[in-house]
Write a protein that holds these residues in place. Sequence first.
Motif, PDB file in Angstrom:
ATOM      1  N   LEU A  14      57.319  45.664  -5.518  1.00  0.00           N
ATOM      2  CA  LEU A  14      57.461  43.979  -5.813  1.00  0.00           C
ATOM      3  C   LEU A  14      58.961  43.931  -5.522  1.00  0.00           C
ATOM      4  O   LEU A  14      59.437  42.589  -5.515  1.00  0.00           O
ATOM      5  N   PHE A  18      61.109  40.589  -3.869  1.00  0.00           N
ATOM      6  CA  PHE A  18      61.585  39.736  -4.950  1.00  0.00           C
ATOM      7  C   PHE A  18      63.548  39.389  -4.187  1.00  0.00           C
ATOM      8  O   PHE A  18      63.978  38.637  -3.947  1.00  0.00           O
ATOM      9  N   TYR A  21      62.961  37.219  -1.107  1.00  0.00           N
ATOM     10  CA  TYR A  21      63.258  35.945  -0.975  1.00  0.00           C
ATOM     11  C   TYR A  21      64.980  35.518  -2.129  1.00  0.00           C
ATOM     12  O   TYR A  21      64.574  33.862  -1.167  1.00  0.00           O
ATOM     13  N   LYS A  53      61.851  42.191 -12.013  1.00  0.00           N
ATOM     14  CA  LYS A  53      61.718  41.481 -11.241  1.00  0.00           C
ATOM     15  C   LYS A  53      60.230  41.680 -10.685  1.00  0.00           C
ATOM     16  O   LYS A  53      59.543  40.756 -10.319  1.00  0.00           O
ATOM     17  N   SER A  54      59.776  43.051 -10.986  1.00  0.00           N
ATOM     18  CA  SER A  54      58.192  42.943 -10.498  1.00  0.00           C
ATOM     19  C   SER A  54      57.176  42.248 -11.357  1.00  0.00           C
ATOM     20  O   SER A  54      56.633  41.861 -10.759  1.00  0.00           O
ATOM     21  N   ARG A  56      58.035  39.446 -12.590  1.00  0.00           N
ATOM     22  CA  ARG A  56      57.922  37.988 -12.142  1.00  0.00           C
ATOM     23  C   ARG A  56      56.821  37.901 -10.468  1.00  0.00           C
ATOM     24  O   ARG A  56      56.562  36.079 -10.585  1.00  0.00           O
ATOM     25  N   VAL A  57      57.149  39.064  -9.434  1.00  0.00           N
ATOM     26  CA  VAL A  57      56.696  38.964  -8.365  1.00  0.00           C
ATOM     27  C   VAL A  57      54.953  38.987  -8.995  1.00  0.00           C
ATOM     28  O   VAL A  57      53.580  37.889  -7.957  1.00  0.00           O
ATOM     29  N   TRP A  58      54.570  39.393  -9.851  1.00  0.00           N
ATOM     30  CA  TRP A  58      53.053  39.973  -9.933  1.00  0.00           C
ATOM     31  C   TRP A  58      52.423  38.498 -10.517  1.00  0.00           C
ATOM     32  O   TRP A  58      51.460  38.722 -10.599  1.00  0.00           O
ATOM     33  N   ARG A  93      53.318  38.045   1.189  1.00  0.00           N
ATOM     34  CA  ARG A  93      55.001  36.769   1.890  1.00  0.00           C
ATOM     35  C   ARG A  93      54.083  35.820   2.651  1.00  0.00           C
ATOM     36  O   ARG A  93      53.917  34.643   2.017  1.00  0.00           O
ATOM     37  N   PHE A  96      52.618  33.987  -0.208  1.00  0.00           N
ATOM     38  CA  PHE A  96      53.960  32.904  -1.719  1.00  0.00           C
ATOM     39  C   PHE A  96      53.895  31.763   0.207  1.00  0.00           C
ATOM     40  O   PHE A  96      54.197  30.617  -0.363  1.00  0.00           O
TER      41      PHE A  96
END
Length: 253
Positions: A14, A18, A21, A53-54, A56-58, A93, A96
């Motif tokens: 994850l 992040f 991007y 960061k992980s 936020r992605v999840w 990806r 998103f």
Amino acid sequence: MTAFRYDKTFEGLLTALFDAYSLKTFPERLLSENELLPMFAGEVHHVIADSRKSVRVWTALEKKLSRPVCGMLMYVWLSELPGSDELLFRYMRKAFDAPVSIATCFSDADVLAVNKIAGKVSKEREHLIQFVRFQKSADGIFFAPVAPVYNALPLTLPYFTDRFADQKWLLYDLKRGYGYYYDLKAAAEVTLDHDEHLLDGKLDEALMAQDEKMFQQMWKEYTLSLTIKERLNPKLQCRQMPRRFWKFMPEKN
């Protein structure tokens, strides 16, 4: 060719997304820290797993996809199949970048692959729930060795902690060398220093409770009493009860 090196954890994966991007650079390969670089590899980015960061992605994924679909992604990760991390990276990806959910876009090869692999891991989870056989040790702990094709043991914990909440038990994955011990309150991950003697699926008789062999014999007699010899179908039995579980089941020994 751009490659990302990471620690081969889900949190690291994850974090890699992040970073991709953030850098506006998307890798063609995801490698472990010790893996050799492929020929013609150019830029290499070292990913440092970051829980912030992980998360936020999840969290963002849960907004783009439903909770069951996000659960599917974890099933694919637990498959441990070669290239499953790169498959998940591409899938996330696309999730998103797409204006709508890609969950049912089965014309996409990655979407189809994620669904197929998740289905296989889910089936392995069901097999574990169906075919786990506990053996009672002399100290009162119920022990069950397993060796699933996929790393599906964590997916069974909600079932076993609910179904056997009044017993201390240890589920142990011999293939991966770890398990979960339930102490009547919570299940915690454990490893055994010496598990070679468990490879045949049985506790040593010295470690068994006094009545354990009696219960194993009762399993065998119960199974024989249900067997209709004229209707035996070995091929169907192997499909519904894979042979890899047999050595852990007293009624099949």
